[in-house]
Design an enzyme around this catalytic site. Structure first.
Site, PDB file in Angstrom:
ATOM      1  N   GLY A  13     -16.957 -12.504   4.243  1.00 17.80           N
ATOM      2  CA  GLY A  13     -15.580 -12.103   4.544  1.00 17.80           C
ATOM      3  C   GLY A  13     -15.437 -10.596   4.707  1.00 17.80           C
ATOM      4  O   GLY A  13     -16.396  -9.832   4.604  1.00 17.80           O
ATOM      5  N   CYS A 149      -4.773  -4.510  -3.372  1.00 23.37           N
ATOM      6  CA  CYS A 149      -5.104  -3.319  -2.577  1.00 23.37           C
ATOM      7  C   CYS A 149      -3.939  -2.323  -2.480  1.00 23.37           C
ATOM      8  O   CYS A 149      -4.156  -1.119  -2.314  1.00 23.37           O
ATOM      9  CB  CYS A 149      -5.570  -3.736  -1.192  1.00 23.37           C
ATOM     10  SG  CYS A 149      -4.541  -5.009  -0.441  1.00 23.37           S
ATOM     11  N   HIS A 242      -3.695   1.422   3.731  1.00 26.38           N
ATOM     12  CA  HIS A 242      -2.310   1.082   3.396  1.00 26.38           C
ATOM     13  C   HIS A 242      -1.538   2.373   3.103  1.00 26.38           C
ATOM     14  O   HIS A 242      -1.948   3.184   2.259  1.00 26.38           O
ATOM     15  CB  HIS A 242      -2.267   0.205   2.137  1.00 26.38           C
ATOM     16  CG  HIS A 242      -2.763  -1.205   2.345  1.00 26.38           C
ATOM     17  ND1 HIS A 242      -3.085  -1.732   3.572  1.00 26.38           N
ATOM     18  CD2 HIS A 242      -2.953  -2.211   1.443  1.00 26.38           C
ATOM     19  CE1 HIS A 242      -3.467  -3.000   3.425  1.00 26.38           C
ATOM     20  NE2 HIS A 242      -3.406  -3.303   2.144  1.00 26.38           N
TER      21      HIS A 242
HETATM   22  P1  NAP Z   1     -11.794 -13.275   4.198  1.00 23.37           P
HETATM   23  O1  NAP Z   1     -12.209 -12.258   5.203  1.00 23.37           O
HETATM   24  O2  NAP Z   1     -10.979 -14.428   4.647  1.00 23.37           O
HETATM   25  O3  NAP Z   1     -13.149 -13.852   3.482  1.00 23.37           O
HETATM   26  C1  NAP Z   1     -13.144 -14.959   2.612  1.00 23.37           C
HETATM   27  C2  NAP Z   1     -14.549 -15.227   2.094  1.00 23.37           C
HETATM   28  O4  NAP Z   1     -14.489 -16.308   1.161  1.00 23.37           O
HETATM   29  C3  NAP Z   1     -15.555 -15.646   3.166  1.00 23.37           C
HETATM   30  O5  NAP Z   1     -16.847 -15.209   2.793  1.00 23.37           O
HETATM   31  C4  NAP Z   1     -15.490 -17.173   3.105  1.00 23.37           C
HETATM   32  O6  NAP Z   1     -16.713 -17.791   3.499  1.00 23.37           O
HETATM   33  C5  NAP Z   1     -15.333 -17.384   1.614  1.00 23.37           C
HETATM   34  N1  NAP Z   1     -14.691 -18.676   1.327  1.00 23.37           N
HETATM   35  C6  NAP Z   1     -13.541 -19.165   1.852  1.00 23.37           C
HETATM   36  N2  NAP Z   1     -13.262 -20.384   1.327  1.00 23.37           N
HETATM   37  C7  NAP Z   1     -14.273 -20.659   0.460  1.00 23.37           C
HETATM   38  C8  NAP Z   1     -14.579 -21.771  -0.379  1.00 23.37           C
HETATM   39  N3  NAP Z   1     -13.788 -22.837  -0.441  1.00 23.37           N
HETATM   40  N4  NAP Z   1     -15.699 -21.719  -1.135  1.00 23.37           N
HETATM   41  C9  NAP Z   1     -16.532 -20.645  -1.096  1.00 23.37           C
HETATM   42  N5  NAP Z   1     -16.293 -19.562  -0.298  1.00 23.37           N
HETATM   43  C10 NAP Z   1     -15.173 -19.573   0.462  1.00 23.37           C
HETATM   44  O7  NAP Z   1     -10.969 -12.605   2.988  1.00 23.37           O
HETATM   45  P2  NAP Z   1     -11.019 -11.077   2.420  1.00 23.37           P
HETATM   46  O8  NAP Z   1     -10.040 -10.229   3.120  1.00 23.37           O
HETATM   47  O9  NAP Z   1     -12.438 -10.646   2.367  1.00 23.37           O
HETATM   48  O10 NAP Z   1     -10.422 -11.273   0.960  1.00 23.37           O
HETATM   49  C11 NAP Z   1     -11.184 -11.858  -0.074  1.00 23.37           C
HETATM   50  C12 NAP Z   1     -10.443 -11.759  -1.397  1.00 23.37           C
HETATM   51  O11 NAP Z   1     -10.239 -10.395  -1.731  1.00 23.37           O
HETATM   52  C13 NAP Z   1      -9.069 -12.435  -1.406  1.00 23.37           C
HETATM   53  O12 NAP Z   1      -8.820 -12.970  -2.685  1.00 23.37           O
HETATM   54  C14 NAP Z   1      -8.134 -11.265  -1.134  1.00 23.37           C
HETATM   55  O13 NAP Z   1      -6.839 -11.498  -1.602  1.00 23.37           O
HETATM   56  C15 NAP Z   1      -8.839 -10.150  -1.906  1.00 23.37           C
HETATM   57  N6  NAP Z   1      -8.555  -8.800  -1.437  1.00 23.37           N
HETATM   58  C16 NAP Z   1      -8.619  -8.483  -0.124  1.00 23.37           C
HETATM   59  C17 NAP Z   1      -8.352  -7.168   0.276  1.00 23.37           C
HETATM   60  C18 NAP Z   1      -8.394  -6.728   1.708  1.00 23.37           C
HETATM   61  O14 NAP Z   1      -7.987  -5.583   1.975  1.00 23.37           O
HETATM   62  N7  NAP Z   1      -8.877  -7.540   2.651  1.00 23.37           N
HETATM   63  C19 NAP Z   1      -8.045  -6.213  -0.682  1.00 23.37           C
HETATM   64  C20 NAP Z   1      -8.006  -6.571  -2.025  1.00 23.37           C
HETATM   65  C21 NAP Z   1      -8.258  -7.863  -2.388  1.00 23.37           C
HETATM   66  P3  NAP Z   1     -16.969 -18.377   4.990  1.00 23.37           P
HETATM   67  O15 NAP Z   1     -17.162 -17.204   5.890  1.00 23.37           O
HETATM   68  O16 NAP Z   1     -18.226 -19.163   4.799  1.00 23.37           O
HETATM   69  O17 NAP Z   1     -15.772 -19.190   5.349  1.00 23.37           O
END
Ligand code: NAP
Length: 351
Positions: A13, A149, A242
């Site tokens: 992700g 974040c 942000h």
């Molecule tokens: P993302 O791009 O959608 O990535 C999600 C990841 O989780 C991918 O590796 C996906 O794997 C995996 N995944 C999804 N469903 C799953 C399941 N059922 N079992 C195991 N793995 C699974 O999301 P992201 O932006 O990186 O965010 C990830 C987390 O960090 C979230 O909780 C988000 O709220 C938090 N966060 C994000 C940010 C930000 O700025 N983006 C900041 C702070 C916190 P596949 O590729 O195999 O589907």
């Protein structure tokens, strides 16, 4: 020194990729396992990951086979960037199996026995971990979390003000980058030529988390700080970074703009004293130009780990107002969780 073996949950992700990038050449941590969903399981990382960071997929992980998010991974420390609805039970299973879990997800952040941590703000809150282990019957494993974040930048800017002047009330209006929604995130037809005045669940987090972070650890209980936060969160067509327009009123006697600027720009904390590898030399950078900070120019300050503040000025309703910028996938996510783990290592929790 043998490096600590690290696994990344959600490695494919947006945040998972930043973990990989941030950990390249790390002096203490070495990536030995990558895990994601069934979609990616069993495939080579370089084939299955749609890499969205500007550099190439690092050679050290390109041929690693992505595994399921289950205990059994060949590592001791786990960074979790799973979607929140998945993260809760998975992170608990890892901690119960003896892994040290440093999580980005919101699932456990507000639980009473889980530290919500910014090493510059509340390093003493790791003291709850002994209680967490006792309460949950975990011998070796534990869960620590980093904030949302948007909360990180806001709370880092508030920390020196809370210490120097006491905070009564905070109003924040955010302009949040697209990468905060993960990949593929917000459809282009929704966000181009537009601003979306709603991000699901975000305002509740931004209103609650700063109060836990700036709260006090009393014995084995965390007491939330006593100030109110009102948040309005918006998604804007910016890739990373942000921006937040913040107004603050203080508890004590009148505070000048010069005092606010001095408190913020002289702010240094434990990660700087300890010279942690992921810590920026200057956690808060205060800019004097009226047109800064801007996401494109300022999000990479301090390798994305510094928070940049500008436009500090009096407020006709609150006492003071300013603008805050932080890199949401580095200081707001991967870099934050790595810095938490660095603090835990120095404090002897990763042994
Ligand atoms: P993302 O791009 O959608 O990535 C999600 C990841 O989780 C991918 O590796 C996906 O794997 C995996 N995944 C999804 N469903 C799953 C399941 N059922 N079992 C195991 N793995 C699974 O999301 P992201 O932006 O990186 O965010 C990830 C987390 O960090 C979230 O909780 C988000 O709220 C938090 N966060 C994000 C940010 C930000 O700025 N983006 C900041 C702070 C916190 P596949 O590729 O195999 O589907």
């Amino acid at each position: 020194m043998d490096k600590i073996r690290v696994g990344i949950l959600g490695a494919t992700g947006m945040v998972g990729q930043h973990f990989i990038q941030f950990l390249q050449g790390h002096p203490w941590f070495e990536i030995t396992a990558l895990a994601a969903s069934d979609r990616s399981g069993g495939k080579r990382y370089g084939e299955v990951c749609r890499w969205v960071i500007s550099s190439e997929v690092p050679a050290s992980v390109r041929d690693m086979v992505v595994q399921p998010c289950e205990p059994g991974l060949d590592c001791d420390l786990v960074f979790s960037s799973l979607p929140s609805d998945v993260a809760g039970p998975v992170e608990e299973a890892f901690a119960a199996a003896g892994y040290w879990v440093s999580s980005n997800a919101s699932a456990h952040r507000m639980e009473a026995d889980v530290p919500l941590l910014i090493p510059e703000v509340n390093p003493d809150h790791i003291g709850i971990l002994a209680h967490q282990r006792r309460q949950r019957g975990w011998q070796r494993g534990f869960i620590v979390t980093n904030p949302n974040c948007t909360t990180v930048g806001l709370t880092m800017a508030l920390k020196p003000l809370a210490d120097a002047f006491g905070i009564r009330q905070v109003s924040v209006v955010t302009m949040q980058a697209l990468s905060g929604a993960g990949y593929p995130g917000v459809p282009s037809l929704d966000i181009l030529d537009n601003v979306i005045p709603y991000i699901s669940g975000e305002e509740d987090k931004v209103e609650a988390e700063p109060r836990k972070l700036l709260g006090t650890l009393e014995g084995e209980a965390l007491r939330m700080a006593e100030f109110a936060v009102s948040a309005q969160c918006n998604r804007v067509a910016v890739r990373d970074g942000h921006l937040e327009a913040v107004s603050v009123s203080f508890r004590g006697p009148a505070v000048t703009v010069e005092q606010v600027v001095e408190a913020m720009s002289s702010f240094r904390a434990l990660p700087q004293e300890l010279n942690l590898p992921g810590a920026p030399a200057q956690p808060l950078i205060v800019r004097s130009e009226h047109y800064r900070p801007q996401p494109r120019f300022d999000r990479d300050a301090g390798r994305g780990m510094s928070v940049v503040v500008g436009r500090v000025r009096p407020c006709s309703i609150f006492d003071c107002k300013f603008v805050v910028l932080s890199h949401n996938t580095i200081r707001g996510a991967a870099g934050a969780a790595v810095l938490n783990a660095e603090l835990l290592k120095v404090k002897g929790y990763l042994e």
